[in-house]
Every structure is written in C-alpha cells, then in structure tokens.
Motif scaffolding. Structure first.
Motif, short mmCIF file in Angstrom:
data_model
loop_
_atom_site.label_atom_id
_atom_site.label_comp_id
_atom_site.label_asym_id
_atom_site.label_seq_id
_atom_site.Cartn_x
_atom_site.Cartn_y
_atom_site.Cartn_z
N UNK A 163 -6.30 4.50 -2.73
CA UNK A 163 -6.84 2.93 -2.75
C UNK A 163 -6.16 1.91 -1.75
N UNK A 164 -5.07 2.39 -1.52
CA UNK A 164 -4.17 1.68 -0.22
C UNK A 164 -4.99 1.83 1.18
N UNK A 165 -5.62 2.91 1.47
CA UNK A 165 -6.24 3.07 2.62
C UNK A 165 -7.65 2.98 2.55
N UNK A 166 -8.12 3.09 1.30
CA UNK A 166 -9.81 3.15 1.25
C UNK A 166 -10.38 1.66 1.69
N UNK A 167 -9.42 0.49 1.36
CA UNK A 167 -9.78 -0.78 1.58
C UNK A 167 -9.58 -1.24 3.17
N UNK A 168 -9.43 -0.33 3.98
CA UNK A 168 -8.82 -0.61 5.22
C UNK A 168 -10.17 -1.08 6.09
N UNK A 169 -10.41 -1.99 6.97
CA UNK A 169 -11.62 -2.42 7.59
C UNK A 169 -12.34 -1.49 8.30
N UNK A 170 -11.43 -0.57 9.00
CA UNK A 170 -12.33 0.65 9.83
C UNK A 170 -13.16 1.53 8.78
N UNK A 171 -13.00 1.57 7.63
CA UNK A 171 -13.77 2.32 6.52
C UNK A 171 -15.43 1.88 6.93
N UNK A 172 -15.34 0.43 6.58
CA UNK A 172 -16.82 0.01 6.87
C UNK A 172 -17.16 -0.50 8.16
N UNK A 173 -16.25 -0.76 9.06
CA UNK A 173 -16.94 -1.12 10.36
C UNK A 173 -16.90 0.08 11.29
N UNK A 174 -16.24 0.95 11.25
CA UNK A 174 -16.36 2.23 11.94
C UNK A 174 -17.05 3.38 11.09
N UNK A 175 -16.86 3.33 9.91
CA UNK A 175 -17.22 4.65 9.07
C UNK A 175 -16.49 5.91 8.86
N UNK A 176 -14.83 5.35 9.15
CA UNK A 176 -13.90 6.44 8.99
C UNK A 176 -13.73 6.94 7.69
N UNK A 177 -13.65 8.14 7.47
CA UNK A 177 -13.72 8.66 6.40
C UNK A 177 -12.25 9.61 6.08
N UNK A 178 -12.00 10.11 7.36
CA UNK A 178 -10.60 11.03 7.13
C UNK A 178 -9.68 10.73 8.25
N UNK A 179 -8.55 10.94 8.54
CA UNK A 179 -7.61 10.52 9.24
C UNK A 179 -6.58 11.52 9.48
N UNK A 180 -5.89 11.84 10.48
CA UNK A 180 -4.81 12.72 11.09
C UNK A 180 -4.09 11.97 12.09
N UNK B 61 -0.90 9.80 18.44
CA UNK B 61 -2.00 10.35 18.66
C UNK B 61 -2.63 10.48 17.28
N UNK B 62 -4.06 10.43 17.23
CA UNK B 62 -4.73 10.53 15.91
C UNK B 62 -6.09 11.05 16.20
N UNK B 63 -6.82 11.63 15.19
CA UNK B 63 -8.17 11.92 15.32
C UNK B 63 -8.63 11.43 13.74
N UNK B 64 -9.86 10.99 14.22
CA UNK B 64 -10.65 10.57 12.85
C UNK B 64 -12.08 11.00 12.77
N UNK B 65 -12.61 10.97 11.56
CA UNK B 65 -13.99 11.57 11.19
C UNK B 65 -14.73 10.86 10.25
N UNK B 66 -15.88 10.69 10.44
CA UNK B 66 -16.79 10.17 9.34
C UNK B 66 -17.15 10.99 8.22
N UNK B 67 -16.79 12.11 8.06
CA UNK B 67 -16.83 13.23 7.38
C UNK B 67 -15.40 13.37 6.51
N UNK B 68 -15.57 13.81 5.10
CA UNK B 68 -14.35 14.25 4.62
C UNK B 68 -13.79 15.77 5.58
N UNK B 69 -12.51 15.82 5.83
CA UNK B 69 -12.00 16.95 6.66
C UNK B 69 -10.92 17.27 5.92
N UNK B 70 -10.86 18.75 5.60
CA UNK B 70 -9.66 19.20 5.08
C UNK B 70 -8.69 19.85 6.18
#
Length: 185
Positions: free
Chosen positions: A116-133, A148-157
């Motif tokens: 919940x702490x991270x789901x409400x971040x603006x990048x979820x709606x604005x960019x479509x981020x679903x996973x982060x590393x 350094x980071x990577x992000x995806x719009x899909x769930x990533x294991x």
C-alpha cells in the motif's frame, strides 16, 4: 513530505541527507545533464534484466535526474511502448528511488500493488509502473548519490537473481564514478 490523506502513510521519505548529496553531486559534476556513457549503461542494464525501462538516477533536494535512461522507444525497431512517458527528470515525490537512497539499501517490488505504501505513488498512474528493482549508488565518502533501477508495467518476479544483478550493477557504476572523480582531481 507527502501523506496519503486516506491512509496517512508517509509516501515520500524524509531525506535529511539531501543537502549533503546535492553538494557532492555538484562536486562530482553529476545529475545535471544527460550522459551518453550512462545511457549506454542503462541500455545494458535493461538488456541484462529484460526490463523495458532502466535508469541511472541522481537525486538532489528538489528532483531526480536520469543522467542515464533507456526506454522502449530507444530499442531499434521499437513499437509503441506500453509504459507512459519517461523524461529526464522527475519530482522527488514520484517513484521509488528516493526510498532506496534514504534506506541506502536495494528495493525489490515485484508487484507494487502488494505494498500500500508504494501502490499509491504517482508513477503507478502516470507511467504505468507495476514493478521496480533498484539499488543505491553510494560513493566512497559514504554519500548515497542516487540509484540504478529498472521498472516494468508488468509484474516481474525479480527474485534473488534480480537483486544480485542490480546490486552488482550499482557497484560497477560506482567504480566508474569513483575513477571519474579521480581523473577530475
């Protein structure tokens, strides 16, 4: 500080080290412009992880700056990207990198909706981020300069392998930055 009025969760961490970080970034000449070497590094990071977006991110008192950036549009023959627009800078209260810098530890979010702490971040709606590393870039003086980071719009294991990769890539980039600092002296 940004608070979620419904849940009263601290969404952006308090960053008491931001002034020192900004001074260090200025001294190193980092975080003010796009750097082709960092773009190439971000591209390599995207290839290694299979993520559509990767960044070399420096964070000062006001913003995040992606000195290295790889997006789906950067790929040869790329179709229209599923990820929203990603520019070279972002407000400090957007994204997950400020958390990594303040924590000084890698962060793995396989599905941001699980937190919940991270789901409400603006990048979820604005960019479509679903996973982060992401992993911090801590220089030899002990200052966390960014991530350094990577992000995806899909769930990533991402798993343990993803965590080890991002940490190793952060260490590699810090070696380059430290060598660059030595040459500047």
């Amino acid at each position: 500080m940004t608070y979620d009025p419904t849940g009263h969760l601290l969404l952006t961490p308090v960053d008491k080290d931001a002034p020192e970080r900004a001074r260090r970034l200025r001294a190193l000449g980092l975080g003010q412009r796009r750097e082709p070497d960092f773009d190439a590094f971000a591209h390599r990071l995207a290839d290694m992880t299979g993520a559509p977006v990767s960044m070399v991110n420096f964070i000062d008192e006001e913003r995040q700056f992606f000195a290295g950036l790889h997006t789906p549009a950067d790929a040869p023959g790329a179709a229209a990207p599923a990820v929203g627009p990603v520019g070279r800078s972002m407000a400090r209260d957007h994204g997950y990198c400020p958390h990594v810098v303040v924590r000084r530890r890698a962060l793995v979010l396989e599905d941001v909706y699980d937190y919940p702490r991270f789901a409400g971040n603006p990048v979820v709606d604005e960019i479509g981020i679903r996973s982060y590393l992401g992993a911090p870039l801590v220089d030899r003086t002990g200052v966390a300069l960014g991530t350094v980071c990577v992000v995806d719009t899909a769930i990533r294991p991402w798993g343990q392998a993803g965590l080890e990769t991002i940490k190793a890539m952060a260490a590699e980039l810090m070696e380059r930055i430290d060598r660059r600092a030595d040459l500047r002296r």
